[in-house]
Design an enzyme around this catalytic site. Structure first.
Site, PDB file in Angstrom:
ATOM      1  CG  ASP A 153      -2.130   0.927   1.041  1.00  6.44           C
ATOM      2  OD1 ASP A 153      -3.138   0.551   0.427  1.00  6.44           O
ATOM      3  OD2 ASP A 153      -2.027   2.065   1.528  1.00  6.44           O
ATOM      4  CE1 TYR A 212      -7.153  18.250  -1.299  1.00  4.79           C
ATOM      5  CE2 TYR A 212      -4.861  18.924  -1.113  1.00  4.79           C
ATOM      6  CZ  TYR A 212      -6.178  19.209  -1.423  1.00  4.79           C
ATOM      7  OH  TYR A 212      -6.501  20.462  -1.880  1.00  4.79           O
ATOM      8  CG  HIS A 266      -4.171  -4.221  -0.080  1.00  5.45           C
ATOM      9  ND1 HIS A 266      -3.419  -3.680  -1.101  1.00  5.45           N
ATOM     10  CD2 HIS A 266      -4.315  -3.228   0.840  1.00  5.45           C
ATOM     11  CE1 HIS A 266      -3.135  -2.424  -0.812  1.00  5.45           C
ATOM     12  NE2 HIS A 266      -3.651  -2.117   0.358  1.00  5.45           N
TER      13      HIS A 266
END
Length: 384
Positions: free
Chosen positions: A178, A306, A360
């Site tokens: 990740d 972001y 994952h």
């Protein structure tokens, strides 16, 4: 930069307040259709919330984490939390172990002993690692309200400083999935002289259909997989990457909402065949969710999304990662780029293993298999 030992101990009043909030949860109705078709199943979440309120033992989870040596150090204007676990072997290699979202250092409680003490799990003591497992800045115990926010590039610099200037490791290994994969890759690009290698269980490649070769069957198959991911699975990323503050209100105020948001990803991204509790226990799920709740860090944990949405890719155009790479492809990973695409970014692929099971959250789902792969990759790269 003085390190201070740390021990996790949430005030009892915070635990009591959590239980009160859980008791007052207002649930939505179940949308028509099959469970989980439109997101988290209401019936399942009711059961999880009831367990969280009435039976979950947070103190037991604290004890699991507190069994590892933990520290705090002031870096880059924040107090950075990390586990620093010595290896049990003749010459343990320092390994920076990196989690992502929606994870935490709780992901590594089964993996760390298999890396620090491989002989205990059927391995060779000469393959031992000394583990440094930080909470990412803005995540969990590396968060306080009002602190600065960090993207991948800034996090990589914080960890380079931690490993070399604070802990004194001239060279070290890295492993991540990740966001941890993006951070490890950025370290490999920006600080190749410090790294022995990069080991990943997710390849952080640009998800741009325009990069796919029309004459490559493997790349075309990946394009189809990528299209489904972009169409059906990236709503969370768009919200976290564009309006993180708005979402933070709901998830900081509602523990049930926080559990729904995180648990849905644990189910969707793991190798669980639709049954999340076939892979993770309720206690494992809630230890991680509770850490987000007690620290209030969910909003700041969105910041890498972001930063990526509004900034350049962490590996700039024309740049490559030239240190040795090891990669584990788990079958239920969110995306699985072919090697031909990976070679455009990673120029020295030493090990590429297709795993039989897992997804994952590999450190939680398949800790033994992942540990064996990490040890095998770094075995010829260790320094005396």
């Amino acid at each position: 930069m003085t390190q201070k030992p740390y021990r996790l101990s949430v005030p009892e009043s915070d635990i009591d307040q959590l239980r009160q909030r859980l008791a007052q949860t207002r649930f939505p109705d179940q949308a028509p259709g099959s469970p989980w078709a439109y997101g988290t199943d209401v019936t399942w979440l009711r059961e999880l919330v009831n367990y969280w309120q009435t039976r979950f033992d947070w103190r037991a989870q604290e004890a699991i984490l507190n069994a590892f040596p933990q520290f705090m150090v002031p870096l880059a204007g924040i107090d950075l939390h990390y586990l620093h676990v010595p290896g049990n072997g003749p010459n343990p290699t320092p390994l920076l172990l990196l989690h992502g979202w929606p994870g935490s250092v709780f992901e590594f409680t089964e993996l760390i002993p298999r890396l620090t003490d491989p002989a205990r799990f059927g391995g060779d003591a000469s393959d031992a690692f000394t583990i440094v497992a930080p909470s990412l800045p803005g995540y969990g115990l590396s968060f306080k309200p009002g602190q600065r926010r960090f993207g991948v590039e800034q996090i990589a610099e914080v960890f380079a400083t931690l490993m070399t200037d604070v802990l004194g490791y001239r060279r070290f290994a890295t492993q991540g999935g990740d966001w941890g994969a993006s951070i490890a890759s950025r370290l490999g690009m920006a600080h190749p002289d410090k790294l022995l290698g990069v080991h990943l269980n997710l390849l952080p490649l640009r998800r741009d259909p325009g990069l796919i070769g029309a004459d490559s069957p493997a790349e075309l198959a990946y394009l189809k997989e990528l299209g489904r991911w972009l169409r059906e699975e990236t709503g969370y990323s768009a919200q976290q990457g564009t309006r993180p503050q708005t979402l933070a209100f709901a998830l900081t105020d509602s523990p049930a909402g926080l559990a729904a948001w995180i648990s849905e990803k644990m189910r969707a991204w793991s190798d669980c065949d639709g049954d999340v509790e076939s892979v993770f226990t309720k206690d494992q799920l809630l230890a991680n969710i509770s850490l987000y709740w007690f620290t209030g860090a969910i909003g700041s944990s969105f910041w890498p999304y972001y930063a990526r949405q509004h900034g350049p890719w962490p590996i700039p155009d024309g740049s490559t990662v030239d240190v040795p790479l090891g990669y584990c492809e788990f079958p239920a990973e969110i995306v699985r780029p072919p090697r031909s695409l990976a070679e455009k970014t990673f120029t020295d692929i030493r090990r590429w293993t297709v795993m039989p099971r897992g997804g994952h959250f590999a450190a939680m789902e398949q800790p033994q298999a992942l540990a064996e792969e990490i040890r095998a990759f770094y075995s010829p790269l260790r320094v005396g």
